[in-house]
Every structure is written in structure tokens, then in C-alpha cells.
Scaffold this motif. Sequence first.
Motif, mmCIF file in Angstrom:
data_model
loop_
_atom_site.group_PDB
_atom_site.id
_atom_site.type_symbol
_atom_site.label_atom_id
_atom_site.label_comp_id
_atom_site.label_asym_id
_atom_site.label_seq_id
_atom_site.Cartn_x
_atom_site.Cartn_y
_atom_site.Cartn_z
ATOM 1 N N LYS A 50 40.227 29.807 11.472
ATOM 2 C CA LYS A 50 40.875 30.907 10.758
ATOM 3 C C LYS A 50 40.464 32.250 11.335
ATOM 4 C CE LYS A 50 42.170 28.976 6.393
ATOM 5 N NZ LYS A 50 42.166 29.073 4.952
ATOM 6 N N LEU A 51 39.236 32.338 11.827
ATOM 7 C CA LEU A 51 38.781 33.568 12.464
ATOM 8 C C LEU A 51 39.639 33.874 13.678
ATOM 9 C CD1 LEU A 51 36.763 35.902 13.000
ATOM 10 C CD2 LEU A 51 35.410 34.240 14.269
ATOM 11 N N ILE A 52 39.858 32.880 14.504
ATOM 12 C CA ILE A 52 40.664 33.071 15.713
ATOM 13 C C ILE A 52 42.109 33.387 15.354
ATOM 14 C CG2 ILE A 52 41.560 31.885 17.763
ATOM 15 C CD1 ILE A 52 38.785 30.441 17.856
ATOM 16 N N SER A 54 43.095 34.923 12.750
ATOM 17 C CA SER A 54 43.182 36.244 12.127
ATOM 18 C C SER A 54 43.139 37.390 13.140
ATOM 19 C CB SER A 54 42.042 36.422 11.119
ATOM 20 O OG SER A 54 40.811 36.597 11.794
ATOM 21 N N ILE A 55 42.785 37.087 14.376
ATOM 22 C CA ILE A 55 42.742 38.132 15.400
ATOM 23 C C ILE A 55 44.174 38.471 15.792
ATOM 24 C CG2 ILE A 55 42.004 38.696 17.747
ATOM 25 C CD1 ILE A 55 39.624 36.813 17.333
ATOM 26 N N PRO A 56 44.543 39.739 15.718
ATOM 27 C CA PRO A 56 45.904 40.122 16.093
ATOM 28 C C PRO A 56 46.176 39.805 17.570
ATOM 29 C CG PRO A 56 44.719 41.985 15.108
ATOM 30 C CD PRO A 56 43.751 40.875 15.269
ATOM 31 N N PRO A 57 47.418 39.407 17.884
ATOM 32 C CA PRO A 57 47.719 39.029 19.275
ATOM 33 C C PRO A 57 47.552 40.186 20.262
ATOM 34 C CG PRO A 57 49.648 38.726 17.842
ATOM 35 C CD PRO A 57 48.544 39.244 17.006
ATOM 36 N N ASN A 58 47.693 41.409 19.791
ATOM 37 C CA ASN A 58 47.577 42.552 20.694
ATOM 38 C C ASN A 58 46.172 43.161 20.686
ATOM 39 O OD1 ASN A 58 47.713 43.524 18.117
ATOM 40 N ND2 ASN A 58 49.181 45.148 18.550
ATOM 41 N N ALA A 59 45.195 42.449 20.160
ATOM 42 C CA ALA A 59 43.824 42.966 20.097
ATOM 43 C C ALA A 59 43.204 42.968 21.489
ATOM 44 C CB ALA A 59 42.986 42.112 19.168
ATOM 45 N N ASN A 60 42.448 44.025 21.778
ATOM 46 C CA ASN A 60 41.770 44.073 23.072
ATOM 47 C C ASN A 60 40.421 43.361 22.968
ATOM 48 O OD1 ASN A 60 39.938 45.884 21.891
ATOM 49 N ND2 ASN A 60 41.123 47.661 22.552
ATOM 50 N N GLN A 61 39.746 43.262 24.095
ATOM 51 C CA GLN A 61 38.462 42.544 24.151
ATOM 52 C C GLN A 61 37.436 43.157 23.200
ATOM 53 O OE1 GLN A 61 39.050 39.610 25.334
ATOM 54 N NE2 GLN A 61 37.423 39.579 26.856
ATOM 55 N N ILE A 67 35.153 41.619 15.858
ATOM 56 C CA ILE A 67 35.467 40.640 14.806
ATOM 57 C C ILE A 67 34.485 39.476 14.860
ATOM 58 C CG2 ILE A 67 37.183 38.958 14.040
ATOM 59 C CD1 ILE A 67 39.343 41.006 14.906
ATOM 60 N N VAL A 68 34.243 38.962 16.055
ATOM 61 C CA VAL A 68 33.305 37.835 16.210
ATOM 62 C C VAL A 68 31.888 38.264 15.822
ATOM 63 C CG1 VAL A 68 32.259 36.265 17.886
ATOM 64 C CG2 VAL A 68 34.731 36.651 17.914
ATOM 65 N N ASP A 69 31.478 39.450 16.249
ATOM 66 C CA ASP A 69 30.139 39.949 15.902
ATOM 67 C C ASP A 69 29.982 40.130 14.399
ATOM 68 O OD1 ASP A 69 29.352 39.941 18.533
ATOM 69 O OD2 ASP A 69 29.663 42.098 18.835
ATOM 70 N N ASP A 70 31.038 40.603 13.713
ATOM 71 C CA ASP A 70 30.991 40.759 12.253
ATOM 72 C C ASP A 70 30.768 39.412 11.572
ATOM 73 O OD1 ASP A 70 31.342 43.473 12.486
ATOM 74 O OD2 ASP A 70 33.467 43.451 11.935
ATOM 75 N N TRP A 71 31.489 38.399 12.042
ATOM 76 C CA TRP A 71 31.338 37.075 11.436
ATOM 77 C C TRP A 71 29.961 36.490 11.721
ATOM 78 C CZ3 TRP A 71 34.798 33.092 9.390
ATOM 79 C CH2 TRP A 71 35.868 33.650 8.720
ATOM 80 N N VAL A 100 33.253 31.128 4.161
ATOM 81 C CA VAL A 100 32.998 32.545 4.389
ATOM 82 C C VAL A 100 34.310 33.177 4.822
ATOM 83 C CG1 VAL A 100 31.722 34.217 5.770
ATOM 84 C CG2 VAL A 100 30.623 32.094 5.051
ATOM 85 N N ARG A 101 34.727 34.207 4.140
ATOM 86 C CA ARG A 101 35.975 34.898 4.440
ATOM 87 C C ARG A 101 35.678 36.167 5.234
ATOM 88 N NH1 ARG A 101 38.605 30.682 3.919
ATOM 89 N NH2 ARG A 101 38.701 29.813 1.844
ATOM 90 N N GLN A 102 36.672 36.612 5.976
ATOM 91 C CA GLN A 102 36.540 37.848 6.727
ATOM 92 C C GLN A 102 36.390 39.005 5.757
ATOM 93 O OE1 GLN A 102 39.640 38.405 9.550
ATOM 94 N NE2 GLN A 102 38.682 40.152 10.521
ATOM 95 N N ALA A 103 35.524 39.950 6.060
ATOM 96 C CA ALA A 103 35.178 41.032 5.137
ATOM 97 C C ALA A 103 36.374 41.883 4.750
ATOM 98 C CB ALA A 103 34.089 41.916 5.747
#
Length: 105
Positions: A50-52, A54-61, A67-71, A100-103
Amino acid sequence: MDPKSQWLSTVFIAACLGGIGGWLAAQQQLQQPIARLNMVTPVFVLDRAKLIQSIPPNANQEQMAKIVDDWQGQAKKLSDAGYLVIDSTAVVAAPEDVYVRQAGR
């Protein structure tokens, strides 16, 4: 002592004894469940799929790394608080409230 003050003192003493008795009864009733809870390690499930998603397709590195660091930070906080944090790929079945849900949601 006049009858009114005798009555008030009797009510006061009865209330105090009732409160103490109630507290002792509650202590006795909760002793076993609390002991059982102290033997159980609480578990939280980190759902990377679900984390992956939830990442928008146009998100940069940089955004993806944040997002990964937050989780990972959430998992670390839970671990430091005494919780067992596992990945959802290791879970066969679990109630929804242990995930655990995204903040931001």
C-alpha cells in the motif's frame, strides 16, 4: 453529637469504606488480565504494498525517499515504544487496526 452530625459522619464513613472496598475489588478483578497483557507483545503491520501504491506516479526520487523515510520512522518509533513491527508479506491474517497507515491519511 447532635443527630444530624451523627448521620453525616455515618454516611461519610460508609462512603469511604464503600470506595475502598470498590477499589480493592477492582484491583483483584484486574490483576489477572493485567498480568496477561504484560506477557503479550503488541504487533503492528507495515503494509509496503500500500505504501508503494500510495506514491503518486509523477513523484520524483526525493519525494519517494521522503515517503519511505517517514514510514521507516514510524516503524522505528513503534519499535522503540516496545511494539513488534512486521511486513505485511509475513501476515496471513490480521485485524485492520494493527496496520500502520500513512500519516497524511
